[in-house]
Motif scaffolding. Structure first.
Motif, short mmCIF file in Angstrom:
data_model
loop_
_atom_site.label_atom_id
_atom_site.label_comp_id
_atom_site.label_asym_id
_atom_site.label_seq_id
_atom_site.Cartn_x
_atom_site.Cartn_y
_atom_site.Cartn_z
N UNK A 30 -35.09 23.17 -71.13
CA UNK A 30 -35.70 22.23 -71.13
C UNK A 30 -34.84 20.82 -70.46
N UNK A 31 -33.92 20.77 -71.10
CA UNK A 31 -33.14 19.44 -70.96
C UNK A 31 -32.04 19.66 -69.62
N UNK A 32 -31.19 20.65 -69.78
CA UNK A 32 -30.32 20.87 -68.62
C UNK A 32 -30.82 22.03 -67.48
N UNK A 33 -31.92 22.72 -68.03
CA UNK A 33 -32.04 23.74 -66.66
C UNK A 33 -31.21 25.02 -66.89
N UNK A 34 -30.34 24.84 -67.77
CA UNK A 34 -29.20 25.90 -67.84
C UNK A 34 -28.85 26.30 -69.24
N UNK A 35 -28.56 27.44 -69.46
CA UNK A 35 -27.95 27.99 -70.71
C UNK A 35 -26.68 28.88 -70.25
N UNK A 36 -25.46 28.61 -70.93
CA UNK A 36 -24.22 29.32 -70.70
C UNK A 36 -23.73 30.28 -71.89
N UNK A 37 -23.72 31.51 -71.37
CA UNK A 37 -22.86 32.44 -72.30
C UNK A 37 -21.42 32.54 -72.28
N UNK A 38 -20.35 32.00 -72.98
CA UNK A 38 -19.24 31.92 -72.95
C UNK A 38 -18.49 32.31 -74.13
N UNK A 39 -17.40 33.23 -73.87
CA UNK A 39 -16.41 33.24 -74.89
C UNK A 39 -15.71 32.24 -75.29
N UNK A 40 -15.97 31.25 -74.92
CA UNK A 40 -14.86 29.72 -75.06
C UNK A 40 -13.50 29.88 -74.62
N UNK A 41 -13.30 30.82 -73.35
CA UNK A 41 -12.01 30.86 -72.82
C UNK A 41 -12.20 30.23 -71.53
#
Length: 182
Positions: A30-41
């Motif tokens: 809703x706010x960003x239009x994007x979701x990120x799936x990341x291992x944090x690296x």
């Protein structure tokens, strides 16, 4: 930032990914239009999903660059099922559970059809149609994704996720458990 994915399915998936690999899911459709799936690296390959002009898209990203979408759909439920098929067997492997053949070797459900694009140059699909005429939009080149989708799309993505997270795959998915060799 905690992911605000707007639904118990994606929230539950984010918890499972964090538990399995420490993968962080961040963003907000809703706010960003994007979701990120990341291992944090930093700069590691990761996946991203976006929601633009009514279409959910899922991408594999490498070196901070998005490839072509792995799949796109206008249906949030279909999106959830497709994301689950992407992460489902890796989650099962991480927990030491047998792999499910759903999405790998399963054929499309009897009476269902994959709907092709008009392109004669590629083997791309617009989605699947059920035996009673319901259309489930999913633009992809991955026929295995659509075959698997045909078997689960009528269930809630959360119910299917919970089956993936059980060693016995529960009654819903147990028919696709890999059989040990021997």
């Amino acid at each position: 930032m905690k992911a605000e994915l707007g639904g118990s399915f994606l929230d539950r998936l984010a918890l499972a990914l964090d538990d399995a690999w420490g993968m962080k899911v961040s963003g907000n459709f809703a706010a960003d239009g994007c979701v990120v799936f990341n291992a944090g690296v930093f700069a590691a390959p990761h996946e991203e999903a976006d929601y633009q002009e009514g279409v959910y898209s899922f991408y594999y990203c490498e070196r901070a660059s998005r490839g072509a979408p792995l799949f796109q759909t206008t249906n949030r439920r279909v999106f959830g099922h497709c994301v689950l098929q992407y992460y489902g067997n890796p989650l099962r492997s991480r927990y030491g559970f047998p792999k499910l053949t759903l999405g790998d070797t399963a054929s499309i459900r009897s009476g269902w059809a994959m709907i092709h694009t008009d392109s004669s140059l590629r083997h791309d699909y617009l989605g699947i149609r059920s035996d009673d005429g319901n259309f489930y939009p999913c633009k992809t080149g991955n026929f295995r994704l659509l075959a698997g989708l045909s078997h689960v799309v009528e269930y809630s993505p959360l119910d299917v996720l919970e089956c993936y997270l059980r060693e016995d795959a529960a009654q819903l998915l147990s028919q696709w458990l890999s059989k040990p060799a021997g």
